[in-house]
Design an enzyme around this catalytic site. Structure first.
Site: not given
Ligand code: B3K
Ligand code: ZN
Length: 898
Positions: A125, A268, A301-302, A324
């Site tokens: 990501e 995640e 969170h994850e 998010e």
């Molecule tokens: N989804 C990832 C963040 C990715 C960032 C990319 N530069 C972590 C999170 O928010 O859970």
């Molecule tokens: Zn996240």
């Protein structure tokens, strides 16, 4: 494509569905650090919902193209270029096999496939998958993945990927393989692989419906003793998502892997979360209470992303807050429930206060500068620059407002409908809002503005009491005040603001609430007003005495409230408000106002003085045994220097520092006996416990120590801190003692005790990178003096053998700590901080653009500073703008200078 001269702007309005869809992906990796061969076989078909394209355009970056076959036959019309691969005249439906090579060993960007500590990891990501293989690397293309990993068995004994392990075995020449299958369709950004010398803490648990699940936390062998807390946090997360949202783990196996080189907190990936070691590894000797809490929050969170993000994902990256904002809200609620259950409002409030403090200090600042953007941005140059406080934290406040409007049950109904409608899909923020609206029978058209307008709304409040009629009217006016141009462009009209209010009587108790038109007063003494117009008056009836209003209880909307409280009224609210958040808020308002007056005086050289009534208000909190220690610590902590500087008409960090130090010293000297008593009373002898109660005691005790270190004669504090340092059985107490020693000696240019403790700390924890990060950070954020500017210490530490610019945690611990968390020293008038900043942004730009762009942001508010500082900041920004290459940093500095 990190390097480009004229960056392209990507716009939300230009969204078009993909011309082709990919249904299945079979990846084969031959893992070799300098030359990894990737074979990618995809089932491709035309998208019936898109316009016809004769060519198939795949994204790819930093790849060496080897070959293409279609339905088993070599395909000659494939052209590799800087941004990917073009296949001319492809059939309507076909099997495509692409072979390419990448170089993980040289990949310092930590995006795509890279090597850290001799092991392989991925980060996809937002757009890292295209650095692994050619693909339609966009979240609305969802496929099922099968992954075969092949590598040397001695060097990479563990081979992991998403989903379930299908088979594993040996190959000739000391190699082995593993084949993984993820049964769920997913976008490429959720792909992951890990290969290397790792060990796991394992646990088997039963999910709500009785299915057995294998949980693993994978780390390097010497870190196995620091995995228990992450595992417990994972188990608690699984239980919580079942009970609060009825969401069960959908895979047989769930893995967390820790890696020390990582750009952000964690990721995640489906069934294979990859984490920065900072958010996994903890034991009492190495991790503070804050670290323990952060690990719980990030693991949660994850894990929660598995439903809000993975099962239902984003149609495009403009919808990032869909996953998010929602997942931050979920992790905040999880932490609050872990701390206080559903009903202990005071314990829940401590979490709420911490979250709001971050929002105000960081997100409000972002929304007031050149990077201001709506929760759902309209455009970007580099998507990695939009993983922001606005998308995450303001996004979570937007989700919280649905719950404030509809209650927990109404929110749950909306979530249920969201999953019923969209499981397995890639959707938009509008889809989420519609599910919440439909499940609750409401029209939420106006609420859409929360997603499309940038800037922090201001609500000004006027009140009027009519004693004869026993009526109390509250008039609310909303607007944005004088916001940044970037925000102003997006502002179209009034918002639906859930405005929670209570009325407090002379005895400090809540009054009954009855709005005009209602037949009787409600049982609840907090009312959520739905404030939808530019100006609106709400009239309460049968109000027998003139009340004091408690406004925006529990911070019911991400706005700034303007109301002219007197200092006495704030002291009264601090002592009596039944809403714990607003009790804290009253103290902060009182302190902020006092500190800003003092900073104004300091800026013009007028002597400083502090009213006794302010000291008395703080003394009452300090000695109020009915309040929890955790709450007292939060209430007694002054607003940060960065927040205060941002509130000034012209930010003046030196004046803010002088004012804040003056107040800290004054409170220290005036309440010396009380601080000492609190220090003694809240010691936590015996074995370390990571409970909220125990950590509350430590927090209050260590705050007392930090105030004692401000005493005109710090000898006693030095003695206490040295003793605490030596006796500590946990990192919270040890690092707090070290920090107190550093600060107590700052005025005299350092002390023997402080230096000895620093040296001891280093020796003790030399083999613990996360603790050495603290060692760097404590020094970078320490108070300096004219004789001993911190920039000199920082520059010396840059040459320390343990410093490594390529490791993001280490770079953050020293460089970011100094540039972003030590404002008084960073903004030195001689411009030495800015010169250092420019050097480091330029150096990082060549190594890791994402990390460089984060650092670049620490000057974005330059226009708001005093003229002398402003000039120095502009010069530094111009220097960086003329030298950096990455799209990431260019977007930041060009927006700042525009
Ligand atoms: N989804 C990832 C963040 C990715 C960032 C990319 N530069 C972590 C999170 O928010 O859970
Ligand atoms: Zn996240």
């Amino acid at each position: 494509m990190a390097d480009t001269a004229t960056p392209n702007v990507i716009r939300r309005a230009d969204y078009a569905p993909p011309a082709f869809l990919i249904d299945t992906v079979a990846l084969e990796f031959d893992l070799i650090p300098e030359r990894t061969v990737v074979r990618n076989t995809m089932r491709v078909r035309r998208n019936p919902d898109a316009s016809h394209a004769s060519n198939f355009e795949l994204m790819g970056e930093q790849l060496e193209f080897v070959s293409a076959t279609i339905d088993g036959a070599p395909f000659a019309q494939a052209h590799a270029h800087e941004h990917g691969l073009t296949l001319d005249n492809v059939p309507d439906s076909f099997e495509l096999t692409l072979t390419s090579i990448c170089n993980p060993a040289e990949n310092t960007t930590l995006s795509g496939l890279y090597v850290s500590g001799g092991n392989f990891f991925t980060q996809c990501e937002a757009e890292g998958f295209r650095r692994i293989t050619y693909f339609l690397d966009r979240p609305d293309v969802m496929a099922t993945f099968t992954v075969t990993l092949r590598a040397s068995k001695a060097d990479y004994p563990v081979l992991l990927s998403n989903g379930n392990l299908l088979e594993e075995g040996d190959l000739p020449d000391g190699r082995h393989f593993a084949r993984w299958e993820d049964p769920f369709r997913k976008p490429s950004y959720l792909f992951a692989l890990v290969a290397g010398k790792l060990v796991a803490l394992e646990e088997r648990v039963k999910s709500g419906s009785g299915k057995e699940k294998l949980l693993q936390v994978w780390v390097e062998p010497h870190d196995l003793d620091k995995t228990r807390h992450a595992m417990d946090s994972l188990i608690n997360s699984i239980r919580w998502d079942e009970s609060r949202f009825g969401l069960e783990l959908d895979l047989d196996r769930f893995m967390i892997v820790a890696v020390s080189d990582f750009n952000m907190g964690a990721m995640e990936n489906k069934g294979l979360n990859i984490f920065n070691t900072k958010y996994v590894l903890a034991n009492p000797e190495t991790a503070t209470d804050t670290d323990f809490a952060n690990i719980e929050a990030v693991v949660g969170h994850e894990y929660f992303h598995n439903w809000t993000g993975n099962r239902v994902t984003c149609r495009d990256w403009f919808q990032l807050s869909l996953k998010e904002g929602l997942t931050v809200f979920r992790d905040q609620e999880f932490s609050a429930d872990m701390a206080g259950g559903a009903t202990d409002e005071a314990a829940r409030a401590t979490k709420r206060i911490e979250d709001v403090r971050v929002l105000r200090q960081m997100q409000f600042a972002e929304d007031a500068g050149p990077m201001a953007h709506p929760v759902r941005p309209e455009s970007y140059v580099e998507i990695n620059n939009f993983y922001t406080m606005t998308v995450y934290e303001k996004g979570s406040e937007v989700v919280r407002m649905y719950q404030t409007l509809f209650g927990r049950d109404g929110f749950r109904k909306g979530m249920d409908l969201y999953f019923k409608r969209h499981d397995g899909q890639a959707v938009t923020c509008d889809d989420f809002r519609h599910a919440l609206a439909d499940a609750n029978g409401r029209d939420l058209a106006q609420f859409e503005r929360w997603y499309s307008q940038a800037g922090t709304p201001r609500v000004s409040v006027r009140t009027q009491y009519d004693a004869a009629q026993q009526r109390y009217s509250v008039t609310l006016t909303q607007g944005y005040g004088d916001t940044a141009p970037a925000a102003r462009e997006t502002q179209k009209g009034p918002l639906l603001i859930p405005f929670a209010i209570g009325l407090i009587g002379k005895d400090g108790h809540d009054l009954a609430l009855q709005l005009e038109g209602e037949t009787r007063a409600s049982e609840a003494t907090t009312r959520v007003l739905e404030f939808t117009q530019t100006e609106q008056t709400f009239t309460f009836v049968n109000v027998a005495q003139e009340p004091l209003p408690s406004l925006l209880r529990n911070f019911s909307a991400p706005v700034i409230v303007e109301y002219d409280y007197s200092a006495d009224q704030l002291a009264f609210l601090l002592a009596h408000d039944s809403d714990p958040f607003n009790r804290w808020e009253a103290g902060q308002r009182l302190a902020t106002r006092e500190l800003l007056t003092l900073a104004g005086r300091a800026a013009t050289g007028v002597p400083l003085q502090l009213d006794d009534s302010v000291v008395a208000a703080f003394a009452r909190v300090l000695t109020d045994e009915t309040l929890s220690p955790a709450f007292r610590e939060l209430a007694l902590m002054l607003p940060s220097e960065a927040y205060l500087a941002e509130q000034m008409a012209e930010s003046n960090p030196a004046a803010v520092h002088a004012a804040r130090q003056f107040v800290r010293k004054r409170l220290a000297n005036a309440l010396r006996k009380d601080w000492l008593a609190v220090y003694e009373k809240h010691r936590t002898p015996g074995a370390y416990e990571a409970t909220p109660e125990a950590s509350g005691h430590r927090a209050l005790k260590n705050l007392a120590l930090s105030y004692l270190a401000e005493l005109d004669d710090p000898a006693e504090a030095v003695r206490l801190a040295s003793a605490q340092y030596d006796a500590a059985n946990n990192m919270t107490d040890r690092s707090a003692a070290l920090s107190a020693l550093l600060n107590a000696s700052a005025a005299n240019g350092g002390s023997v005790e402080a230096q000895q403790a620093l040296d001891d700390f280093y020796r003790r924890f030399e083999k613990e990178p996360l603790v050495i990060d603290k060692w760097f950070a404590l020094q970078a954020t320490q108070r300096g003096s004219a004789q001993r500017p911190v920039i000199e210490i920082v520059r010396k530490l840059m040459a320390h053998p343990a410093f490594n610019l390529k490791n993001p945690n280490r770079a953050r611990s020293l460089i970011f700590s100094f540039c972003a968390a030590n404002p008084a020293q960073f903004h030195a008038e001689d411009g030495s901080g800015y010169a250092f900043w420019a050097e480091q942004v330029i150096a990082l730009d060549a190594i890791n653009p994402q990390v460089a762009a984060r650092l670049a942001r620490s000057l974005e508010l330059w226009r708001r500073f005093t003229p002398t500082l402003r000039d120095g900041m502009r010069a530094a920004l111009e220097k960086v703008a003329s030298q950096v290459k990455s799209r990431d940093v260019r977007e930041i500095v060009e927006k700042a200078l525009a």
